[in-house]
Motif scaffolding. Structure first.
Motif, PDB file in Angstrom:
ATOM      1  N   GLN A  97       1.229  -1.090   0.581  1.00 33.95           N
ATOM      2  CA  GLN A  97       0.031   0.086  -0.049  1.00 33.95           C
ATOM      3  C   GLN A  97       1.258   1.188  -0.192  1.00 33.95           C
ATOM      4  O   GLN A  97       1.594   1.687   1.501  1.00 33.95           O
ATOM      5  N   PHE A  98       0.892   1.860  -1.540  1.00 26.69           N
ATOM      6  CA  PHE A  98       1.944   3.532  -1.283  1.00 26.69           C
ATOM      7  C   PHE A  98       0.818   4.361  -2.484  1.00 26.69           C
ATOM      8  O   PHE A  98       0.415   3.185  -3.054  1.00 26.69           O
ATOM      9  N   ASP A  99       1.743   5.338  -2.084  1.00 21.58           N
ATOM     10  CA  ASP A  99       1.526   6.323  -2.954  1.00 21.58           C
ATOM     11  C   ASP A  99       2.537   6.574  -4.011  1.00 21.58           C
ATOM     12  O   ASP A  99       3.980   6.478  -3.440  1.00 21.58           O
ATOM     13  N   LYS A 100       2.229   6.825  -4.845  1.00 19.89           N
ATOM     14  CA  LYS A 100       3.639   7.394  -5.734  1.00 19.89           C
ATOM     15  C   LYS A 100       4.072   8.620  -5.675  1.00 19.89           C
ATOM     16  O   LYS A 100       4.886   8.895  -5.975  1.00 19.89           O
ATOM     17  N   ASP A 101       3.621   9.563  -4.816  1.00 14.48           N
ATOM     18  CA  ASP A 101       4.219  10.814  -4.162  1.00 14.48           C
ATOM     19  C   ASP A 101       4.817  11.218  -2.880  1.00 14.48           C
ATOM     20  O   ASP A 101       5.600  11.376  -2.186  1.00 14.48           O
ATOM     21  N   MET A 102       4.826   9.338  -2.349  1.00 18.28           N
ATOM     22  CA  MET A 102       5.227   9.544  -0.891  1.00 18.28           C
ATOM     23  C   MET A 102       6.633   9.339  -1.248  1.00 18.28           C
ATOM     24  O   MET A 102       7.394   9.453  -1.973  1.00 18.28           O
ATOM     25  N   ALA A 103       7.158  10.131  -0.176  1.00 19.64           N
ATOM     26  CA  ALA A 103       8.500  10.151   0.816  1.00 19.64           C
ATOM     27  C   ALA A 103       9.305   8.615  -0.100  1.00 19.64           C
ATOM     28  O   ALA A 103       9.084   7.435   0.322  1.00 19.64           O
ATOM     29  N   SER A 104      10.848   9.032  -0.273  1.00 21.93           N
ATOM     30  CA  SER A 104      11.382   7.427  -0.588  1.00 21.93           C
ATOM     31  C   SER A 104      11.233   6.847   0.167  1.00 21.93           C
ATOM     32  O   SER A 104      11.708   5.227   0.172  1.00 21.93           O
TER      33      SER A 104
END
Length: 291
Positions: A97-104
């Protein structure tokens, strides 16, 4: 095309990797066995190297089929990715579960949580990287960092790298020595020798025809092996063109002459075998094919 002429159910020498035509030759059998044993013992990194056309992509598809039941897999066909693109790709493939705008660092945390979830189900996560020699240096280092994700007892992500000989050159860089040290098993795919090439050609023909055993003469198969150097992709090209030559003449068996015709039409094999063909008097002094 010649398929109806030879009573083929489909073309036997397509260049598209097709697991139906996989022949478990010694080199590929050893590589597959090594990979499966290494993954079973959670060894981290496995490397498979082979020249262009030796069947690395086909091997990776066989491996994916073998791992389907017991593992969660991610297959990277084109590894020319940035580090962040690689992390996002792996996260997506394993269902994080992640968002493409997440920090690395947030993406790494999301990926770690998903890998732990998979581990608790008793399954392994395996990343298969094809054409790994094309991976940028920073992405290779990112790959190493991904394998740092682990529990106290085992790695949460295991990696199989398949590539051309340039992969060895890449991994010999001093700044990538940490990753090289983690490669516990290495295998090399070898070209087909004369006996293996005969078996390979017959196997593909028998897969599409009840009379496949007799379509190529032994001398024709041996000439294909010599001209191709035993590289399966070149074997396929030469056999395909040889069948076209036989079909054009209305012949039901591929003989030496048809293979010679195919060789003359195939630039990659022509230089390799031209001297031998001249000695066999298949070419005239003017370079024309003798009929």
């Amino acid at each position: 095309m010649y398929d109806s002429h030879f009573n083929f159910s489909e073309l036997p020498f397509s260049l598209t990797p097709d697991t139906q035509f996989f022949l478990n030759q010694r080199s590929h059998k050893d590589a597959l066995s090594t990979i499966l044993v290494a993954l079973k013992h959670s060894e981290g990194f496995v490397k498979v190297v082979g020249e262009v056309g030796t069947g690395k992509t086909l091997l990776s598809r066989i491996l994916l089929a073998e791992l389907k039941k017991d593992c969660v897999t991610a297959y990277v066909p084109n590894p020319y990715l940035s580090p962040d693109e690689l992390k996002s790709f792996v996260a997506q493939e394993v269902g994080a579960q992640f968002d493409k705008d997440m920090a690395s660092h947030e993406l790494m945390s999301a990926l770690y949580r998903r890998l732990v979830q998979v581990h608790r189900t008793g399954k392994q996560v395996v990343l298969i990287v094809d054409e790994a020699q094309a991976m940028p240096r920073d992405t290779v280092e990112c790959l190493r960092l991904l394998t740092n994700l682990e529990t106290e007892k085992r790695k949460l992500l295991q990696v199989v790298m398949l590539g051309q000989p340039e992969l060895d050159k890449l991994l010999n860089r001093s700044d990538l020595r940490q990753l090289k040290q983690r490669i516990v098993f290495s295998e090399y795919l070898k070209p087909l020798d004369k006996s293996a090439c005969r078996a390979y050609i017959r196997h593909r023909l028998n897969s599409v025809c009840s009379n496949g055993e007799n379509i190529f003469s032994v001398s024709a198969m041996d000439l294909v092996q010599k001209a191709s150097g035993g590289i399966p992709r070149l074997v396929n090209i030469l056999c395909h063109k040889s069948l076209i030559a036989a079909y054009g003449r209305g012949h039901k068996q591929v003989a030496l002459w048809h293979v010679a015709k195919a060789i003359k039409d195939t630039q990659e094999s022509k230089a390799r075998i031209l001297a031998r063909l001249l000695s066999m008097e298949l070419w005239s002094p003017r370079g024309e094919l003798v009929e």
